[in-house]
Structures are given as structure tokens and as C-alpha cells.
Design a protein around this motif. Structure first.
Motif, PDB file in Angstrom:
ATOM      1  N   THR A   1      -4.261 -32.723  -6.028  1.00  0.00           N
ATOM      2  CA  THR A   1      -3.381 -32.730  -7.181  1.00  0.00           C
ATOM      3  C   THR A   1      -4.292 -32.619  -8.393  1.00  0.00           C
ATOM      4  N   GLN A   2      -4.078 -31.603  -9.206  1.00  0.00           N
ATOM      5  CA  GLN A   2      -4.965 -31.423 -10.353  1.00  0.00           C
ATOM      6  C   GLN A   2      -4.687 -32.483 -11.407  1.00  0.00           C
ATOM      7  N   ASN A   3      -5.743 -33.128 -11.830  1.00  0.00           N
ATOM      8  CA  ASN A   3      -5.606 -34.216 -12.771  1.00  0.00           C
ATOM      9  C   ASN A   3      -6.915 -34.318 -13.535  1.00  0.00           C
ATOM     10  N   MET A   4      -6.912 -33.891 -14.760  1.00  0.00           N
ATOM     11  CA  MET A   4      -8.154 -33.875 -15.536  1.00  0.00           C
ATOM     12  C   MET A   4      -8.620 -35.288 -15.906  1.00  0.00           C
ATOM     13  N   ALA A   5      -7.800 -36.272 -15.540  1.00  0.00           N
ATOM     14  CA  ALA A   5      -8.221 -37.645 -15.810  1.00  0.00           C
ATOM     15  C   ALA A   5      -8.846 -38.266 -14.564  1.00  0.00           C
ATOM     16  N   ASP A   6      -9.346 -37.419 -13.648  1.00  0.00           N
ATOM     17  CA  ASP A   6      -9.922 -37.942 -12.406  1.00  0.00           C
ATOM     18  C   ASP A   6     -11.339 -38.480 -12.589  1.00  0.00           C
ATOM     19  N   GLY A   7     -11.550 -39.280 -13.589  1.00  0.00           N
ATOM     20  CA  GLY A   7     -12.862 -39.895 -13.795  1.00  0.00           C
ATOM     21  C   GLY A   7     -12.833 -41.308 -13.264  1.00  0.00           C
ATOM     22  N   CYS A   8     -13.927 -41.741 -12.633  1.00  0.00           N
ATOM     23  CA  CYS A   8     -13.878 -43.089 -12.050  1.00  0.00           C
ATOM     24  C   CYS A   8     -14.348 -44.160 -13.031  1.00  0.00           C
ATOM     25  N   TRP A   9     -14.598 -43.789 -14.271  1.00  0.00           N
ATOM     26  CA  TRP A   9     -14.787 -44.741 -15.377  1.00  0.00           C
ATOM     27  C   TRP A   9     -14.403 -44.023 -16.661  1.00  0.00           C
TER      28      TRP A   9
ATOM     29  N   ASN B   1     -14.977 -50.938  -0.843  1.00  0.00           N
ATOM     30  CA  ASN B   1     -14.114 -50.092  -1.660  1.00  0.00           C
ATOM     31  C   ASN B   1     -13.969 -50.699  -3.047  1.00  0.00           C
ATOM     32  N   PHE B   2     -14.384 -49.954  -4.060  1.00  0.00           N
ATOM     33  CA  PHE B   2     -14.292 -50.394  -5.454  1.00  0.00           C
ATOM     34  C   PHE B   2     -13.104 -49.676  -6.090  1.00  0.00           C
ATOM     35  N   SER B   3     -12.214 -50.437  -6.688  1.00  0.00           N
ATOM     36  CA  SER B   3     -11.002 -49.799  -7.206  1.00  0.00           C
ATOM     37  C   SER B   3     -11.139 -49.362  -8.661  1.00  0.00           C
ATOM     38  N   PHE B   4     -10.336 -48.395  -9.029  1.00  0.00           N
ATOM     39  CA  PHE B   4     -10.056 -48.107 -10.442  1.00  0.00           C
ATOM     40  C   PHE B   4      -8.596 -47.690 -10.513  1.00  0.00           C
TER      41      PHE B   4
ATOM     42  N   ASP C   1      -5.581 -45.693 -11.535  1.00  0.00           N
ATOM     43  CA  ASP C   1      -5.284 -44.340 -12.007  1.00  0.00           C
ATOM     44  C   ASP C   1      -3.930 -44.386 -12.705  1.00  0.00           C
ATOM     45  N   VAL C   2      -3.970 -44.320 -14.026  1.00  0.00           N
ATOM     46  CA  VAL C   2      -2.754 -44.493 -14.823  1.00  0.00           C
ATOM     47  C   VAL C   2      -1.747 -43.385 -14.537  1.00  0.00           C
ATOM     48  N   LYS C   3      -2.270 -42.176 -14.381  1.00  0.00           N
ATOM     49  CA  LYS C   3      -1.365 -41.047 -14.184  1.00  0.00           C
ATOM     50  C   LYS C   3      -0.655 -41.128 -12.827  1.00  0.00           C
ATOM     51  N   ARG C   4      -1.430 -41.448 -11.806  1.00  0.00           N
ATOM     52  CA  ARG C   4      -0.819 -41.529 -10.468  1.00  0.00           C
ATOM     53  C   ARG C   4      -0.152 -42.884 -10.211  1.00  0.00           C
ATOM     54  N   GLN C   5      -0.467 -43.850 -11.075  1.00  0.00           N
ATOM     55  CA  GLN C   5       0.019 -45.227 -10.924  1.00  0.00           C
ATOM     56  C   GLN C   5      -0.358 -45.813  -9.568  1.00  0.00           C
ATOM     57  N   VAL C   6      -1.624 -45.693  -9.258  1.00  0.00           N
ATOM     58  CA  VAL C   6      -2.105 -46.234  -7.991  1.00  0.00           C
ATOM     59  C   VAL C   6      -3.537 -46.727  -8.176  1.00  0.00           C
ATOM     60  N   ALA C   7      -3.885 -47.792  -7.434  1.00  0.00           N
ATOM     61  CA  ALA C   7      -5.271 -48.285  -7.456  1.00  0.00           C
ATOM     62  C   ALA C   7      -6.067 -47.403  -6.507  1.00  0.00           C
ATOM     63  N   ARG C   8      -6.973 -46.633  -7.071  1.00  0.00           N
ATOM     64  CA  ARG C   8      -7.748 -45.717  -6.235  1.00  0.00           C
ATOM     65  C   ARG C   8      -9.083 -46.347  -5.844  1.00  0.00           C
ATOM     66  N   LEU C   9      -9.757 -45.694  -4.887  1.00  0.00           N
ATOM     67  CA  LEU C   9     -10.931 -46.338  -4.289  1.00  0.00           C
ATOM     68  C   LEU C   9     -12.154 -45.440  -4.311  1.00  0.00           C
ATOM     69  N   LYS C  10     -13.294 -46.025  -4.662  1.00  0.00           N
ATOM     70  CA  LYS C  10     -14.588 -45.354  -4.500  1.00  0.00           C
ATOM     71  C   LYS C  10     -15.414 -46.240  -3.564  1.00  0.00           C
TER      72      LYS C  10
ATOM     73  N   ALA D   1     -10.219 -54.950 -11.666  1.00  0.00           N
ATOM     74  CA  ALA D   1     -10.961 -54.164 -10.672  1.00  0.00           C
ATOM     75  C   ALA D   1     -11.151 -55.017  -9.425  1.00  0.00           C
ATOM     76  N   VAL D   2     -10.982 -54.375  -8.276  1.00  0.00           N
ATOM     77  CA  VAL D   2     -11.004 -55.088  -6.996  1.00  0.00           C
ATOM     78  C   VAL D   2     -12.070 -54.476  -6.094  1.00  0.00           C
ATOM     79  N   VAL D   3     -12.825 -55.325  -5.430  1.00  0.00           N
ATOM     80  CA  VAL D   3     -13.735 -54.860  -4.374  1.00  0.00           C
ATOM     81  C   VAL D   3     -13.197 -55.409  -3.055  1.00  0.00           C
ATOM     82  N   SER D   4     -13.011 -54.531  -2.074  1.00  0.00           N
ATOM     83  CA  SER D   4     -12.489 -54.984  -0.789  1.00  0.00           C
ATOM     84  C   SER D   4     -13.124 -54.178   0.333  1.00  0.00           C
ATOM     85  N   ALA D   5     -12.864 -54.615   1.566  1.00  0.00           N
ATOM     86  CA  ALA D   5     -13.333 -53.856   2.740  1.00  0.00           C
ATOM     87  C   ALA D   5     -12.269 -54.063   3.808  1.00  0.00           C
TER      88      ALA D   5
END
Ligand code: SF4
Length: 722
Positions: free
Chosen positions: A330-338, A211-214, A216-225, A194-198
Motif C-alpha cells: 500500500t503506497q504511503n509516503m509516511a512509511d518512516g519508522c521515526w 519487535n519494536f513498535s511505531f 502508523d497514524v494513516k493505517r491506524q495500526v501499531a507496526r513492527l520493526k 512505544a512497545v517492545v515485544s517478542a
């Protein structure tokens, strides 16, 4: 070896380790790692501090721990960019469980660049829980580095390093990806990083986010909250931190060391079933996230439009959630941030081709947009174009600037431009009329990159009001009326004119004008459940306390009331969602082995809430005068605004017994204003009384003693105000 791997290896090779500390950690017990990590970037200190039982009893965790650590680090004179200011990030005892939705939050606490006082921000992503499983209940970062550094925490091999990291990108969509790839052993391992950046915007403005990353296995991308409010990212970049990286492999159902896992599982099964069965007919969080609010707010005349002048617009239909759902999300039922968040509201737009800026032409994954961004960059700026909102959302995130403060600030300068308060000479040629999306996008780039008029807007509304009055001789009263900030923080995106309780929800919020303490518009204005001052004061006691509790425990608020049990309306107090409150009691007891009840949750929060109010006092704020709000949030400032809803306001004045026959609109604006401003003061009186505060808004000595936060320096401080 792939090209990207080669590039990452070169970046990694350029790191220079400035300090390393090895540590041993056994396991999390009853929700706590029982130590916090202290880092000083001025002298490269890394050390461990114990978490005492007293600290747990009084501050619980999360925001409570952050406030306590920060309180001990700063003086009343500390400014946001002084080396002694800290960024503290902490999860909380429940943070990291996987059986109940919304348990992955981190709480960030620091002295804010825009408010000058203490600010807290609640954010998703994996950092907080992985930090705890790596052995740390909180990370506390003080001092300033000379050159860009990263802090790396390896939870499996037991070490922490401070490393100069000159080559990685600063903008967050790149930084998160690069550090995730760099520290993961393989694709599967990316979820353990997990990465925290600005981004660069965090160093060029005072409204920077973290920006706190998680991953996303399905999208294969580090997403940001985002830890969005109060300029946390600006403090981060001022300390020359490029990233915090934690790695921990081995998250399991019992990693949080719960005493009674079955109790948690039982509560979890119940709510997961509710989400599965009822979300589609309630808030549709799994389909569109918080964006479902746009149409509701527009229908109730609550959607901020053209700098909060109005509450709805015929073109708002272009921003409705179904547009985002059909064309962009993009519909993705795995869109949970934890792990385990079946509410899965973290929607995203994949393969969005950027039309402007440094990444023009590239296809990117955009996180969101959430409601606040749609309403802020959209209707509040008079721009009813979803693609503008998505592009603006992407750039705000990667530049590391808060979408809410950015949007509200742009809406403010647009109104200033239309009113002739500022002109093209001042804006550097930008024609900032409402609806000018090209100018608004250029302004976002200027803010992010620290250029032109963007440098001014990036200071936030409070500083702009002062500047426009002092430098350009504009009317400070008008600027105060239309500049939507309180305590130096820009308003989030709700029109509050017809809800006195919600005006209090913003004005009395400890950190500034954010709705996450109390969202009372529907209870107050629509359902009329809290008609008297005492009712409103009770709501402005209970709800801020209950919502504070999420921040003490590493929790997300959304699964509390954005999904409700089928029979919730038949309960005694539906607004509190009693069944879910009981779930939280069970989950807390299940993790910690304690035996609290629902009233104890409020007392836990009251301790921290009152302590934070006193912290404001320490920093030179925290009294009645600092709870003032701009008149735009209370009633119509201008004749045009009044006349746009004349029927409503005339009716109200007549019902209140005013004789308005023959009165001009200007006179009616004045009468309504005197009445409403008086109501707000009366509301403050009632709330202070309910909270056990003096008439100046300072916690009374007996309240502080009752809560057990009567530390000598607290008593000494508040004694001056009793
Ligand atoms: S409800 Fe949304 S924001 Fe909250 S934890 Fe779940 S995915 Fe994250």
C-alpha cells in the motif's frame, strides 16, 4: 464503552505492580539524558545510574553504551540464559532528532543464544528516542521474572514500574496493539507509546527477535520493526518479559537538546531534497523499500537460490519488487519508522488475508517484506510465490522469529532433505524439497509454536549440523560446507562466492554472518574497485567502522548510501558518499556541540569495534578460528554446483595458470577450493594487519592503548594473546 476497551480494562486490572520507582528528569542536553535505567527482574530492583563524561568520550552511545554496560554485568562464563545476562537497549546522542532522516534507531545488545557471544542489533520504531526523552540513555535489564511481566516507563509523570501482566497476548501483532491501546489516552496519543515485544516463537526457538513498535497514524495500526539477529527475543522471553512500554508525550524539534539546531536543519533540508528528487531514479526506497534489491541480485547472479547453491533463477521474476508494488504494497509516503524519515522505506501490505495458522482467515497488516525476507523465504527455499513470502513474513514477525535465520535454516534443511542427510522420519513427515511451500509454512508454524521438527530447526544451523552428524551419523564436513552460518549466526541473503571482500564482510563481522558491517559485493565484484588484498583490507577497515558509527548514534544506515547526491560519482571516493559523511559530521557537532571531523567518526567507531572484538575474546571467541566461514560461501561445494557455472570456473582456473585439461569436475572442484580457501586466509592476514590486530585476530596492546580502551581487565585479557 467499546468491547475492546472493556477487554483492555480487564487486562490492565489483572496487572500486579511488583515495584515502582519515581524519578525526576529535567531535559535531554546535547543528545544525552545523562543517566541509564537499571532493572533486575530477579529481585525487582529499579535504579538510575549516571552517564559519565568518560563513558560518552569512549563509547559515544547506542551500541557503545550497551557493550560497556553488558561488559560490566557478565563474566566470561555467562550463558545467554543465565540471570546475569542482560538486554540493553540504547539510542545514541543523535537518536530522536526529527530534522534528518533515519534518526530513530535503537541498539540492542545481549549475549546471544546462537553465537554464545555478544551480539548487537539495530532496529527502528519509536522506543529508543522516547526512552531518551523520558529520561534514559539506555535501559539495562538483568535477572529473570517468575511470571510474565511488563516494564512501564512513564516519561511525563516520572515513574517506572515492573508489573505482572498475565492476560495480554504474547504474539507481537496483538501485544503491540493491546499495550498501545492500553496506555494511550486517545487515538492521537498512540504515537506517544512505544512497545517492545517478542512472540511465542521467541520462547520456542533460539532465533527470537524483538519487535519494536511505531504507531502508523494513516493505517491506524501499531507496526513492527525487528531487532532481528542473534536471538535477542529469546533472551527477552527467557526473562519472562512480555513487553517494555514507554510513554512520552511532547516530542518536538528540539527535544534532543541540540546545541546548534540550524546546522542540523541545513543538512536535513539538503538530503530531504535529494530524496524527493532522486529516489525515484535510484533505489526507489519510497516505492518498494529494500525489496528493489531482488531483481538486481538476480541479474548479477547474487540472489541466494536453493540454499546458496546458485545466484539466480528464471522464476525470480515472480518475486520482483514491481509485483509487490503493483499487487501488495500500500503506497504511503509516511512509511518512516521515526519522525522525519522521508526515505520512508517501511513498506507494508494492508488487509492481507491469512491462509494458514492460528490467525487463518483474519485480515492483517504485514510489515514488509524487505529484501532479505523475499530472498530468504523465496528464492533461497526455491519458493517463487509472493503470497507465501508475505504470509511467512507475517508469522515470523508475530511469532517473534528472525526471518533471515528462519529462511536460511529452512533452506539448509531442504538441502539436507534432498541429499538424504535427513528423511521423513526425522522431519515428522514433512517433505522438505525445495519449493514445497506447504511444508515450509508448516515448518514456520512448528518453529513458532515449538512443535515437531520445528523445535530442531529453531535451534539454528550450528546446532543442527552437530546434531545431524552426531545423532544421525552424517558427514560433518559436508554439513559444515553447506550449513550457512558463521560464528553461529545464519547468513543473510547474498551469494558471496565471487567476491572475496564480501566473504570477509561476513566472516570477519563481529557478531556473525550479517552484512551490516560491510556490503562490498558491488565495489569488489561488479565495479572492481578493490583488486588487491590491501585494497580489500582497507575497505574491510573503513566500512565496518563507518557503519558501526550509525549504531553508536541511534541512526539508520540507509539514508547514507541508498540515496546519493546527483554528483556523487564525480567525487574522489564515491563509495563513501563524501557529502553525506559531511552531513553526519555536521549533525553530530550540531547536536553535541563538539567539533569532530570525518576522521574522528572512524576513531569513535574503532574504540567500540575493538572493544567488541575483545568482548568476544572474553566470552571464549574472538580469534582467527572463529572467523572461519562455510565453503558454500566461498565456492562451489558440489559437482552440480560447479557445473552450473562451469564456464566461469574453468576460465578462472585457466587464468590462474592451472592446467585443467582432462581433469574431472570433482578434481576441478578440489583445485578451486584449495585456491579460494587460501585466498580467504590471506585476506584475513591483510585485514588483521590493517586493523592493528595480531595474526590471530586479537587487537594489539598498542592499538588498545592508542584508542584509550586499555582498562586493566582489557589489558590483562589481551596480554594472554599478544
Ligand atoms: S530509511 Fe527506512 S528503516 Fe531507515 S529510518 Fe527510514 S523508514 Fe526506518
Amino acid at each position: 464503552m467499546s468491547k475492546i476497551t472493556q477487554k483492555l480494562l480487564e487486562m490492565k486490572k489483572a496487572h500486579k505492580v511488583l515495584q515502582k520507582m519515581e524519578y525526576r528528569f529535567d531535559k535531554v542536553e546535547k543528545g544525552y539524558a545523562n543517566q541509564t535505567l537499571y532493572i533486575n527482574l530477579s529481585d525487582n530492583t529499579i535504579k538510575s545510574k549516571p552517564v559519565t563524561q568518560k563513558m560518552k568520550d569512549i563509547f559515544t552511545g547506542g551500541r557503545g553504551f550497551g557493550l560497556w554496560l553488558l561488559w560490566n554485568a557478565v563474566s566470561g562464563d555467562t550463558k545467554w540464559n543465565d540471570p546475569e545476562n542482560e538486554i540493553v537497549i540504547s539510542s545514541g546522542p543523535i537518536g530522536g532528532i526529527t530534522q534528518y532522516p533515519g534518526a530513530g534507531k535503537s541498539l540492542v545488545v545481549t549475549i546471544s543464544p546462537t553465537t554464545g557471544s555478544v551480539v548487537d542489533s539495530n532496529v527502528g520504531g519509536y522506543f529508543g528516542p522516547l526512552l531518551k526523552f523520558a529520561g534514559w540513555d539506555a535501559i539495562e535489564i538483568q535477572g529473570k521474572a517468575e511470571n510474565d511481566v511488563i516494564i512501564y516507563i512513564d516519561g511525563n509523570n516520572g515513574y517506572v514500574t515492573i508489573e505482572e501482566a498475565p492476560e495480554e497476548d504474547v504474539d507481537s501483532h496483538l501485544a503491540a496493539e493491546q499495550f498501545t491501546d492500553m496506555y494511550a489516552d486517545n487515538e492521537e496519543d498512540k504515537r506517544n507509546v512505544a512497545v517492545v515485544s517478542a512472540g511465542q516463537g521467541a520462547e520456542n526457538t533460539l532465533i527470537g527477535v524483538l519487535n519494536f513498535s511505531f504507531y502508523d497514524v494513516k493505517r491506524q495500526v501499531a507496526r513492527l520493526k525487528q531487532a532481528g539477529r542473534g536471538g535477542t527475543g529469546s533472551v527477552f522471553r527467557d526473562k519472562k518479559i512480555k513487553a517494555l512500554v514507554v510513554k512520552y508525550k511532547g516530542v518536538k524539534g528540539d527535544s534532543n537538546g541540540p546545541v546548534d539546531k540550524q546546522k542540523i536543519i541545513k543538512a536535513g533540508i539538503k538530503i530531504h531534497r535529494e530524496i524527493h528528487d532522486l529516489d525515484k531514479d535510484q533505489c526507489r526506497m519510497r516505492e518498494v523499500g529494500t525489496a528493489h534489491l531482488t531483481e538486481i541480485m538476480n541479474d548479477y547472479d547474487l540472489l541466494p537460490t536453493m540454499n546458496y547453491q546458485y545466484g539466480s533463477h528464471p522464476d525470480a521474476i515472480k518475486l520482483h519488487s514491481d509485483i509487490f508494488k503493483q499487487k501488495y504494497f500500500t503506497q504511503n509516503m509516511a512509511d518512516g519508522c521515526w519522525y522525519g524519515c522521508s526515505l520512508a522505506c517501511a513498506k507494508g501490505v494492508d488487509d492481507f488475508e491469512l491462509k494458514t495458522g492460528p490467525y487463518k482467515g483474519q485480515k492483517v497488516c504485514v510489515d514488509g517484506p524487505e529484501y532479505e525476507t523475499v530472498a530468504g523465504l523465496g528464492s533461497n527455499c526455491g519458493i517463487f510465490d509472493p503470497e507465501f513470502v508475505i504470509e511467512g513474513n507475517f508469522y515470523c514477525d508475530t511469532y517473534g522469529i528472525d526471518t533471515i535465520s528462519t529462511a536460511t535454516s529452512i533452506a539448509f534443511v531442504m538441502e539436507c532433505y534432498e541429499k538424504g542427510i535427513i528423511n521423513k522420519k526425522i522431519t515428522g513427515g514433512l517433505e522438505l524439497n525445495f519449493g514445497n511451500k506447504e511444508a515450509a509454512m508448516e515448518l514456520i508454524h512448528q518453529m513458532g509454536q515449538g512443535r515437531g521438527f520445528g523445535k530442531t530447526v529453531g535451534l539454528g544451523i550450528r546446532r543442527m549440523k552437530k546434531l545431524f552428524a552426531e545423532k544421525y551419523g552424517q558427514d560433518p564436513r559436508l554439513l559444515n560446507d553447506i550449513g550457512m552460518e558463521a560464528k553461529g549466526m545464519e547468513y543473510s541473503e547474498y551469494v558471496t562466492k565471487e567476491s572475496l571482500a564480501m566473504q570477509g564482510g561476513y566472516g570477519l563481522a563481529l557478531k556473525g554472518a550479517q552484512h551490516d558491517e560491510a556490503w562490498l559485493i558491488f565495489m569488489d565484484m561488479v565495479n572492481k574497485q578493490i583488486p588487491t588484498f590491501e585494497d580489500k583490507a582497507e575497505a574491510l577497515h573503513y566500512f565496518p567502522m563507518f557503519r558501526t558509527w550509525f549504531g553508536l548514534n541511534g541512526l539508520c544506515k540507509l539514508p547514507w548510501n541508498d540515496i546519493e547526491p546527483a554528483d556523487n560519482a564525480q567525487t574522489d571516493e564515491p563509495a563513501k558518499v563524501p557529502e553525506h559523511v559531511q552531513n553526519y559530521v555536521d549533525v553530530f557537532n550540531g547536536v553535541t556541540g563538539r567539533n569532530v571531523d570525518k576522521d574522528d567518526l572512524i576513531i569513535q567507531s574503532e574504540r567500540v569495534y575493538n572493544f567488541q572484538r575483545i568482548f568476544n575474546l572474553k566470552m571464549g571467541y574472538g580469534t582467527r578460528e572463529h572467523d572461519a566461514i562455510p565453503y558454500r560461501s566461498v565456492g562451489p561445494v558440489t559437482v552440480t554446483e560447479y557445473e552450473s557455472r562451469a564456464e566461469r570456473y574453468d576460465k578462472q582456473l585457466k587464468e590462474l595458470g592451472y592446467d585443467i585439461d582432462g581433469k574431472s569436475t570433482k578434481e576441478k572442484v578440489k583445485i578451486l577450493r584449495e585456491y579460494r580457501e587460501d585466498q580467504y586466509e590471506k585476506l584475513c592476514d591483510a585485514v588483521y594487519k590493517r586493523r592493528g590486530w595480531t595474526n590471530n585476530g586479537v587487537p594489539k596492546l598498542e592499538k588498545v592503548k592508542e584508542l584509550g580502551i586499555d582498562f586493566p581487565n582489557v589489558v590483562e585479557l589481551i596480554s594472554r594473546y599478544q
